[in-house]
Design a protein around this motif. Sequence first.
Motif, PDB file in Angstrom:
ATOM      1  N   UNK A 276       3.134   0.662   8.120  1.00 18.95           N
ATOM      2  CA  UNK A 276       2.818  -0.260   7.030  1.00 18.95           C
ATOM      3  C   UNK A 276       4.068  -1.052   6.636  1.00 18.95           C
ATOM      4  N   UNK A 277       3.834  -2.153   5.908  1.00 16.82           N
ATOM      5  CA  UNK A 277       4.948  -3.008   5.499  1.00 16.82           C
ATOM      6  C   UNK A 277       5.602  -2.534   4.213  1.00 16.82           C
ATOM      7  N   UNK A 278       4.795  -2.127   3.243  1.00 18.93           N
ATOM      8  CA  UNK A 278       5.307  -1.721   1.934  1.00 18.93           C
ATOM      9  C   UNK A 278       4.643  -0.411   1.504  1.00 18.93           C
ATOM     10  N   UNK A 279       5.255   0.258   0.527  1.00 11.15           N
ATOM     11  CA  UNK A 279       4.788   1.587   0.124  1.00 11.15           C
ATOM     12  C   UNK A 279       3.416   1.576  -0.538  1.00 11.15           C
ATOM     13  N   UNK A 280       3.064   0.476  -1.199  1.00  6.82           N
ATOM     14  CA  UNK A 280       1.753   0.451  -1.851  1.00  6.82           C
ATOM     15  C   UNK A 280       0.607   0.550  -0.856  1.00  6.82           C
ATOM     16  N   UNK A 281       0.902   0.312   0.426  1.00  7.21           N
ATOM     17  CA  UNK A 281      -0.121   0.425   1.472  1.00  7.21           C
ATOM     18  C   UNK A 281      -0.236   1.848   2.014  1.00  7.21           C
ATOM     19  N   UNK A 282       0.672   2.728   1.594  1.00  5.67           N
ATOM     20  CA  UNK A 282       0.688   4.113   2.075  1.00  5.67           C
ATOM     21  C   UNK A 282       0.183   5.031   0.968  1.00  5.67           C
ATOM     22  N   UNK A 283      -0.910   5.744   1.151  1.00  5.75           N
ATOM     23  CA  UNK A 283      -1.385   6.672   0.114  1.00  5.75           C
ATOM     24  C   UNK A 283      -0.325   7.711  -0.225  1.00  5.75           C
ATOM     25  N   UNK A 284      -0.202   8.021  -1.504  1.00  6.34           N
ATOM     26  CA  UNK A 284       0.815   8.976  -1.939  1.00  6.34           C
ATOM     27  C   UNK A 284       0.641  10.333  -1.268  1.00  6.34           C
TER      28      UNK A 284
END
Length: 432
Positions: A276-284
């Motif tokens: 992914x490009x940024x953390x908001x796209x990765x589920x916690x």
Amino acid sequence: MKLAQAKEAFLMGTMNEKIKHIYACGDEDCETTIQRYADAVNCFASLYGENREVSVFSAPGRTEIGGNHTDHQRGHVLAAAVNLDVIAVVSRNEDYKIRIKSQGYPEDEIDLTNLAVQENEKNGSKGLIRGIANRFIEMGYPVSGFDAYTTSQVLSGSGLSSSAAFEVLVGTIINALFCSGKESAMKIAQVGKYAENVYFGKPSGLMDQAASSVGGFVAIDFADKDKPKAQQVDFDLNSCGYALCIIDTHASHADLTPDYAAIPEEMKKVAAHFGKEVLSEVPETQFYGHIPELRKEIGDRPVLRAMHFYSDDKRAKDEALALRMKDFEKFKQLVRASGESSFMYLQNIYSAEHWNEQAVSVTLGLIAHFAAGLPEKDAMAWRVHGGGFAGTVQAFVPQKYAADFVQTMNSWLGEGSCHLLRVRPVGGTQML
């Protein structure tokens, strides 16, 4: 409105109630503000002539309230416009030039027949003006030129984003004069960001411009990078008996560019692990399920900074909700938690390369010492403000202790270090 009529409108009291509302101020500050506007009208007249039809505009500085380094990961931020602003007296011209004379600076003149990026205008106000004008023309508006005199209370390097206030001011002027006010506050903010990125040469986010343009407390969701969502949060800080303070730590930003750049770079390394490009796209939950390999692959600090993102992203949303629910005690708890997370996990309080220079750490410690002497019912909240490593610290102080707090902080850090601010309910606006 003729220039003489504009001056009369301020000096005869016609604008008093509007000024009190926009600047969230009382009679004394209103009088000072009125004189400031009248002086600006006089300066415009001396530069561009008495017999002009003029309009008057204002755009505020901004403060970051919640979400420290979450915007570049397309997360959530809570920000607010403040009562310090940049104002402009403006008159249209038809010679396809924009002339802006800012107090204390040489006049900038932009030829609207040449709107290409100029390398020699990078990092300067001329680049911002040219970029904003170009974007509005690309949007189909007939920008034909104007003359303006501006004066600013949002000092450069104050941590209140003087550049964003200037961008919003120019965008608000063009929107009013040439677009019939059709464009939204968020669109004006996006135009400012475009100019800052492309013409000024700074790869900034949108938080500063959005807060200045929208006004009040502003909850911003950056999930859609092309169409971020901004919503005002209805809350009166004065009503709960607290004041907003910004404290200048007097630390220099020089040589800190690698420190600032490392934060988004390291967060994006974590995101890249998941494709992914940024953390908001990765589920916690997915992030926490891969801690061992992340530590081995990219090291501990990127992992810690990602931990900060997930917690502070949620906190920014919770802070906005607490204000909407008028739960200021909860809000203060969240602010303190955000500050602790920035210190412990984000690690933007001092540079590891300059470990012997910790002005932000010292300032936070001094605030904590002052706060420890207050009754529990008057608990304060404080945190690093903005990018960190240098610059400013933010504190929410009970109004009955505000004067003592300012005096005490100034005695420790130097006169003029601590500034009492108000949250301004209005963003970029046409005054007259």
